[in-house]
Design an enzyme around this catalytic site. Structure first.
Site, short mmCIF file in Angstrom:
data_model
loop_
_atom_site.label_atom_id
_atom_site.label_comp_id
_atom_site.label_asym_id
_atom_site.label_seq_id
_atom_site.Cartn_x
_atom_site.Cartn_y
_atom_site.Cartn_z
N ASP A 126 0.82 -1.23 0.00
CA ASP A 126 0.00 0.00 0.00
C ASP A 126 0.85 1.27 0.00
O ASP A 126 0.42 2.31 0.50
CB ASP A 126 -0.95 0.05 1.21
CG ASP A 126 -1.79 -1.21 1.32
OD1 ASP A 126 -2.35 -1.62 0.29
OD2 ASP A 126 -1.86 -1.79 2.42
N HIS A 147 -4.11 -1.96 -6.39
CA HIS A 147 -3.42 -0.75 -6.84
C HIS A 147 -4.47 0.24 -7.33
O HIS A 147 -5.44 -0.15 -7.97
CB HIS A 147 -2.47 -1.07 -7.99
CG HIS A 147 -1.46 -2.12 -7.65
ND1 HIS A 147 -0.51 -1.94 -6.67
CD2 HIS A 147 -1.27 -3.36 -8.13
CE1 HIS A 147 0.22 -3.03 -6.59
NE2 HIS A 147 -0.23 -3.91 -7.45
P1 GDP Z 1 -0.11 0.00 -3.82
O1 GDP Z 1 -0.78 -1.22 -3.28
O2 GDP Z 1 1.28 0.17 -3.29
O3 GDP Z 1 -0.20 0.13 -5.31
O4 GDP Z 1 -0.89 1.24 -3.20
P2 GDP Z 1 -2.32 1.74 -3.55
O5 GDP Z 1 -2.52 1.85 -5.00
O6 GDP Z 1 -3.30 0.95 -2.75
O7 GDP Z 1 -2.21 3.21 -2.99
C1 GDP Z 1 -2.80 3.57 -1.86
C2 GDP Z 1 -3.61 4.82 -2.07
O8 GDP Z 1 -2.76 5.94 -2.00
C3 GDP Z 1 -4.36 4.94 -3.36
O9 GDP Z 1 -5.67 5.38 -3.07
C4 GDP Z 1 -3.60 6.02 -4.14
O10 GDP Z 1 -4.43 6.77 -4.99
C5 GDP Z 1 -3.10 6.86 -3.02
N1 GDP Z 1 -1.86 7.61 -3.27
C6 GDP Z 1 -0.73 7.21 -3.92
N2 GDP Z 1 0.21 8.17 -3.86
C7 GDP Z 1 -0.34 9.20 -3.15
C8 GDP Z 1 0.17 10.48 -2.72
O11 GDP Z 1 1.30 10.88 -2.95
N3 GDP Z 1 -0.70 11.27 -1.99
C9 GDP Z 1 -1.96 10.89 -1.69
N4 GDP Z 1 -2.72 11.72 -0.99
N5 GDP Z 1 -2.45 9.69 -2.07
C10 GDP Z 1 -1.65 8.86 -2.79
#
Ligand code: GDP
Length: 354
Positions: free
Chosen positions: A14, A42
């Site tokens: 995440d 994601h």
């Molecule tokens: P992954 O599993 O690592 O791909 O993470 P996710 O896709 O679940 O990302 C977690 C959440 O963080 C998602 O809702 C993204 O849109 C959000 N997100 C990613 N980068 C940022 C950021 O720099 N700032 C904010 N506020 N949200 C972010």
């Protein structure tokens, strides 16, 4: 030819890897998933829609029409949920996804309903996603698993998925030989089945080196290893070692930390310098990427360092001394510069050079 980069999460998953992969995918001909199954989640915001694209199995390069998104041999796939995901992505993007854009390896293993049942019964104490992933990997190790290529043809949904399977391993080889490949890791370093806090781990390896064995390419092909970390730490599922912040004191952060796949509330807590240093080292990170720097704006927060708790606060992600002191503290103690800083969920929310 060194034409393969690998992107992994340095914490507990995440970290925001999806939006980073989506942004970087412009530079690649292929994005390849190398571990896990539909337990990953994601989130990617497309340029054309305010609706976020929620991905579980499909690699995060899917928004780019010229990129081949490959679900590799080391992944486990629930065929029905993959079909639904493809349809959902097609609805959001407004066009059909072609086999040149998505390929499923015939060597990936299939999750069957029996594995989902087992997962629900056996592993409730670990807080798994209950998607049958652990039992599927267990069946694979036990040599009784079912590979996509072996059984798909006999299944009623074969027609729909077959076009994405046929020849996809060869297409991946073409990209390995003459394209540019970005390997997308799911989950994070501290969920690795061998190197995380077992048994509070996922059922596959999550380290960058696993991309080579899982997708089948030589170590000599690896160029950069991107390590993605959040400006703070989060954890979903059980983990007695995770240091937590009180969610009431950090309500606005806690409120946005829900699992993409499960909708479960994530625990939130401070970054540990020792943990991040370990992650950087064990993955061989060459470029460090920080996400969610914006989320800490307006908060007083701490970082764990050498047995101490060091306090920081900043109001904006900009050239202000308060923000810079946090970034410089991290860079100095992690021993490497932060290459990119993400300051929001949208494609262009980056603070590249301060
Ligand atoms: P992954 O599993 O690592 O791909 O993470 P996710 O896709 O679940 O990302 C977690 C959440 O963080 C998602 O809702 C993204 O849109 C959000 N997100 C990613 N980068 C940022 C950021 O720099 N700032 C904010 N506020 N949200 C972010």
């Amino acid at each position: 030819m060194r034409n393969v980069d690998i992107l992994v999460g340095l914490q507990h998953g995440d970290e925001g890897k999806g939006r980073v992969v989506d942004y970087f995918a412009f530079n690649y001909s292929c994005v390849a998933r190398f571990n896990g199954g539909p337990n990953a989640g994601h989130t990617v915001y497309t340029a054309s829609s305010d609706e976020p694209l929620k991905l579980n199995m499909i690699p995060s390069g899917i928004v780019h029409k010229n990129v081949f998104n490959y679900i590799g041999p080391g992944c486990v796939v629930d065929p029905l949920s993959l079909i639904l995901e493809i349809k959902r992505v097609e609805d959001t993007l407004g066009y059909k996804i072609k086999p040149s854009q998505l390929g499923l390896s015939e060597k990936a293993h299939l999750i069957i309903p029996e594995y989902v049942e087992k997962d629900c019964k056996n592993n409730s104490h670990l807080g798994t996603t209950k998607k049958g992933i652990g039992p599927c990997y267990a069946a694979k190790s036990d040599r009784v698993g079912m590979r996509v290529g072996d059984v798909l043809k006999k299944q009623p949904y074969a027609d729909f998925l077959e076009e994405y399977v046929v020849g996809s391993d060869d297409r991946f080889l073409d990209h390995l030989n003459s394209g540019e490949v970005l390997c997308e890791g799911a989950q994070g370093t501290f969920l690795d089945i061998d190197h995380g806090p077992y048994p509070y781990v996922t059922s596959s390896n999550t380290l960058a080196s696993h991309a080579c064995t899982s997708l089948g390419f030589s170590l000599h092909k690896v160029r950069d290893i991107f390590g993605v970390f959040k400006a703070y730490a989060t954890r979903v599922g059980q983990d007695p070692f995770f240091v937590k912040w009180d969610p009431e004191s950090y309500k606005s952060i806690s409120e946005i930390e829900f699992g993409t796949t499960t909708g479960r509330q994530r625990d939130i807590g401070p970054i540990s310098i020792a943990d991040l240093k370990y992650s950087i080292e064990v993955n061989g990170v060459t470029k460090l990427i920080m996400t969610k720097a914006d989320v800490l704006c307006g908060h007083k927060f701490n970082v764990l360092f050498n047995g101490d708790s060091i306090n920081f606060s900043y109001d904006k992600c900009d050239n202000s001394s308060k923000f810079l002191s946090y970034i410089q503290f991290l860079e100095f103690n992690l021993g490497m510069p932060i290459f990119n800083i993400s300051t929001g969920p949208n494609r262009l929310d980056w603070l590249s050079k301060i």
